[in-house]
Design a protein around this motif. Structure first.
Motif, PDB file in Angstrom:
ATOM      1  N   SER A  48       0.916  -1.107  -0.102  1.00 39.78           N
ATOM      2  CA  SER A  48       0.017  -0.010   0.061  1.00 39.78           C
ATOM      3  C   SER A  48       0.951   1.024   0.075  1.00 39.78           C
ATOM      4  N   ILE A  49       0.714   2.001  -1.105  1.00 34.74           N
ATOM      5  CA  ILE A  49       1.800   2.878  -1.438  1.00 34.74           C
ATOM      6  C   ILE A  49       0.935   4.397  -1.656  1.00 34.74           C
ATOM      7  N   SER A  50       1.635   5.374  -0.776  1.00 30.49           N
ATOM      8  CA  SER A  50       0.914   6.493  -1.125  1.00 30.49           C
ATOM      9  C   SER A  50       2.352   7.839  -1.818  1.00 30.49           C
ATOM     10  N   VAL A  51       1.839   8.288  -2.662  1.00 29.82           N
ATOM     11  CA  VAL A  51       2.640   9.191  -3.317  1.00 29.82           C
ATOM     12  C   VAL A  51       2.265  10.576  -3.406  1.00 29.82           C
ATOM     13  N   ILE A  52       2.994  11.275  -2.882  1.00 27.17           N
ATOM     14  CA  ILE A  52       2.969  12.699  -2.658  1.00 27.17           C
ATOM     15  C   ILE A  52       3.622  13.552  -3.680  1.00 27.17           C
ATOM     16  N   ASP A  53       3.001  14.043  -4.861  1.00 30.51           N
ATOM     17  CA  ASP A  53       3.871  14.617  -5.794  1.00 30.51           C
ATOM     18  C   ASP A  53       4.016  16.024  -5.652  1.00 30.51           C
ATOM     19  N   ARG A  54       5.040  16.644  -5.483  1.00 33.07           N
ATOM     20  CA  ARG A  54       5.307  17.946  -5.211  1.00 33.07           C
ATOM     21  C   ARG A  54       6.007  18.643  -6.737  1.00 33.07           C
ATOM     22  N   ASP A  55       5.832  17.841  -7.528  1.00 34.02           N
ATOM     23  CA  ASP A  55       6.427  18.329  -9.010  1.00 34.02           C
ATOM     24  C   ASP A  55       5.347  18.673 -10.034  1.00 34.02           C
ATOM     25  N   ASN A  56       4.521  17.678 -10.043  1.00 33.71           N
ATOM     26  CA  ASN A  56       3.418  17.532 -10.812  1.00 33.71           C
ATOM     27  C   ASN A  56       3.696  17.709 -12.337  1.00 33.71           C
ATOM     28  N   GLY A  70       2.212  -2.221 -10.082  1.00 33.94           N
ATOM     29  CA  GLY A  70       2.446  -3.229  -9.081  1.00 33.94           C
ATOM     30  C   GLY A  70       2.124  -3.040  -7.717  1.00 33.94           C
ATOM     31  N   ASN A  71       1.373  -1.945  -7.210  1.00 30.22           N
ATOM     32  CA  ASN A  71       1.124  -1.524  -5.732  1.00 30.22           C
ATOM     33  C   ASN A  71      -0.134  -0.935  -5.508  1.00 30.22           C
ATOM     34  N   LYS A  72      -0.958  -1.016  -4.241  1.00 25.43           N
ATOM     35  CA  LYS A  72      -2.134  -0.466  -4.288  1.00 25.43           C
ATOM     36  C   LYS A  72      -1.743   0.814  -3.875  1.00 25.43           C
ATOM     37  N   LYS A  73      -2.787   1.757  -4.368  1.00 25.89           N
ATOM     38  CA  LYS A  73      -2.682   3.253  -4.110  1.00 25.89           C
ATOM     39  C   LYS A  73      -3.261   3.781  -2.973  1.00 25.89           C
ATOM     40  N   VAL A  74      -2.626   4.576  -2.347  1.00 30.35           N
ATOM     41  CA  VAL A  74      -3.407   5.126  -1.088  1.00 30.35           C
ATOM     42  C   VAL A  74      -3.323   6.692  -1.165  1.00 30.35           C
ATOM     43  N   GLU A  75      -4.462   7.221  -1.065  1.00 25.16           N
ATOM     44  CA  GLU A  75      -4.499   8.792  -1.335  1.00 25.16           C
ATOM     45  C   GLU A  75      -4.173   9.618   0.005  1.00 25.16           C
TER      46      GLU A  75
END
Length: 388
Positions: A48-56, A70-75
Motif C-alpha cells: 500500500s503506497i502513497s505518493v505525494i507529488d510536489r512536482d506535478n 504493481g502496488n495499491k494506491k493510497v490517497e
C-alpha cells in the motif's frame, strides 16, 4: 488369560485420558486442514503506497504509473500528521515524496535527491519497494544514456522492470509433481508427540496397577508362571499400541485423497516409532508413580523430546547443539524421516537415509525394551527375596 482380562479391565478405566488426547489432536488437525492452502502459484507482493507529488510534471506522472502498476494506491494529503497516522496504523506501508524539480532533474540526467520518504523503521516491504524503484531509475538512466528520450526511456524502463515471470512452486520430493498435501506432513510429524503421550498416560497406569506389591505377590504364589504372566501382559500392551497406531492411520487414510508410496512409508515410520515409544512407556511403568506423576512425566518427556527433536520447531531452525542432543532420542530420527518424505524443513528423500532412520528407531525400541526387561527382572528378584 486372567492377567490379560485384568489388563483390559484396567485399561477401560484409563481410556478417558487417551480419548482426550485424541480429540484435542483431531481438532487441531482439522483447524490446520482448513487453514492450510495447497497453492503452488507464486504471487508478487503488493504494498500500500502513497505518493505525494510536489512536482506535478509529466515525468512524475509516468513514475506514478509505474509505481501503482504493481502496488495499491493510497490517497494522502501533504500533511505530516496524516502521513504519520497512515503509516502507524498501516493504512500505508510506504509514503514517497516526489520532490519539486523531479522532471527537470530527470531530463538533465541528474538522478540524485529526487525523493524523500516516510516508512516504518526496518521495514522489509519498504526495502523491497526501494529496490524496485532503484531498478526502475537505473533502467531509465541506461536508456537515456543509449540515446532515448526521457519519455521513451521511462516507458521502456517500466516495460522491462514490470515483466513478470510465471513461477510455479513444485515439490520435487513427489515424483510427477503429485503427492500428499502438506497438511499430512504436519499430521504425521505431530504424531511423535501425541502417540508417546497417549501411551504414557494409558499404558503406564495399567502396568503400574498390575505391578502393585500385593498383586505381584499373589501372582507369584499362584500357579501362573512368570513367563505366562509376561506373555499375557505383552499381549495386552501390544493390542493397545497397535490400536492407537491403527486408529491414527485409519483417520489418515479416510482423510487422504491421494495415497502414494510415501504415505505408506510414513505409516511404516510411525509404526516403528510407536514401538519405541511403547518401550519408553514400559520403562516409566517400572517406577512407582502416582497419576499426577505419570502426567508430569508425560509432559516432560513428550514436550521435551518434541522441542529438542524438531517436532514443534523445524529441524533446520535448531542449533547444532540442540540437534546433537536430539539425536539421542527416537523422535529426532522419526522427524528426520518424515521431513524427507514430505519435503519439510529442507528434507530431500533418500531411500538409504530413510532406512537408516527406521533402523535407528528400531534399535532404540530394542534398547528400551531391554532396559524395561532388566528392571522387571530386578523387581521380581526383589520380590522373591522379600518373600523368602
Amino acid at each position: 488369560m486372567q492377567v490379560f482380562k485384568t489388563f483390559m479391565k484396567i485399561l477401560k478405566t484409563r481410556l478417558t485420558s487417551a480419548i482426550l488426547y485424541l480429540v484435542i489432536f483431531m481438532v487441531i488437525a482439522v483447524i490446520m486442514a482448513d487453514t492450510a492452502k495447497d497453492n503452488n502459484d507464486y504471487e508478487d507482493y503488493k504494498m500500500s503506497i502513497s505518493v505525494i507529488d510536489r512536482d506535478n510534471s509529466a515525468e512524475s506522472k509516468r513514475l506514478q504509473d509505474f509505481i501503482f502498476s504493481g502496488n495499491k494506491k493510497v490517497e494522502l494529503a501533504d500533511d505530516e500528521d496524516e502521513v504519520i497516522d497512515a503509516v502507524y496504523y498501516q493504512r500505508a506501508n510506504y509514503v514517497l515524496y516526489i520532490n519539486k524539480g523531479f522532471g527537470d532533474k530527470i531530463n538533465a540526467g541528474d538522478f540524485d535527491g529526487l525523493f524523500e520518504n516516510f516508512k516504518m523503521p526496518s521495514s522489509y516491504g519498504g526495502q523491497l519497494f526501494e529496490s524496485r524503484l532503484d531498478g526502475y531509475l537505473s533502467s531509465v538512466k541506461a536508456y537515456m544514456t543509449a540515446g532515448e528520450s526521457t519519455e521513451n526511456a521511462m516507458e521502456l524502463a517500466q516495460t522491462a522492470v514490470s515483466q513478470q515471470v510465471k513461477a510455479e512452486l513444485k515439490n520435487f520430493n513427489n515424483k510427477g509433481g503429485t503427492g500428499m498435501p502438506a497438511i499430512f506432513g504436519y499430521y504425521f510429524q505431530y504424531l511423535a508427540y501425541v502417540m508417546l503421550s497417549m501411551l504414557i498416560v494409558t499404558l503406564c497406569p495399567v502396568i503400574l496397577t498390575l505391578n502393585r506389591k500385593g498383586v505381584r505377590e499373589r501372582t507369584m504364589c499362584s500357579s501362573l508362571t512368570s513367563a505366562n504372566y509376561s506373555r499375557q501382559t505383552a499381549l495386552g500392551a501390544s493390542i493397545l499400541v497397535f490400536s492407537i497406531w491403527l486408529l491414527f492411520m485409519i483417520v489418515a487414510i479416510i482423510w487422504g485423497k491421494t495415497l502414494n508410496v510415501k504415505f505408506w512409508l510414513a505409516c511404516l515410520n510411525s509404526f516403528v516409532y510407536i514401538i519405541a515409544a511403547a518401550g519408553i512407556a514400559m520403562i516409566i511403568a517400572q517406577f512407582d508413580l502416582s497419576d499426577n506423576g505419570i502426567t508430569a512425566i508425560s509432559n516432560i518427556i513428550g514436550l521435551g523430546m518434541s522441542f529438542l527433536c524438531g517436532v514443534f520447531v523445524p529441524q533446520e531452525l535448531l542449533t547444532g547443539g540442540v540437534l546433537a542432543v536430539g539425536r539421542l532420542f527416537p523422535a529426532y530420527w522419526y522427524t528426520k524421516a518424515n521431513n524427507m518424505l514430505f519435503g519439510m524443513s529442507g528434507g530431500v528423500f533418500s531411500t538409504k537415509e530413510y532406512l537408516i532412520c527406521i533402523g535407528i528407531e528400531a534399535l532404540f525400541a530394542v534398547a528400551f525394551f531391554a532396559v524395561a526387561a532388566l528392571l522387571v527382572k530386578q523387581k521380581r528378584e526383589g520380590d522373591v527375596n522379600s518373600l523368602a
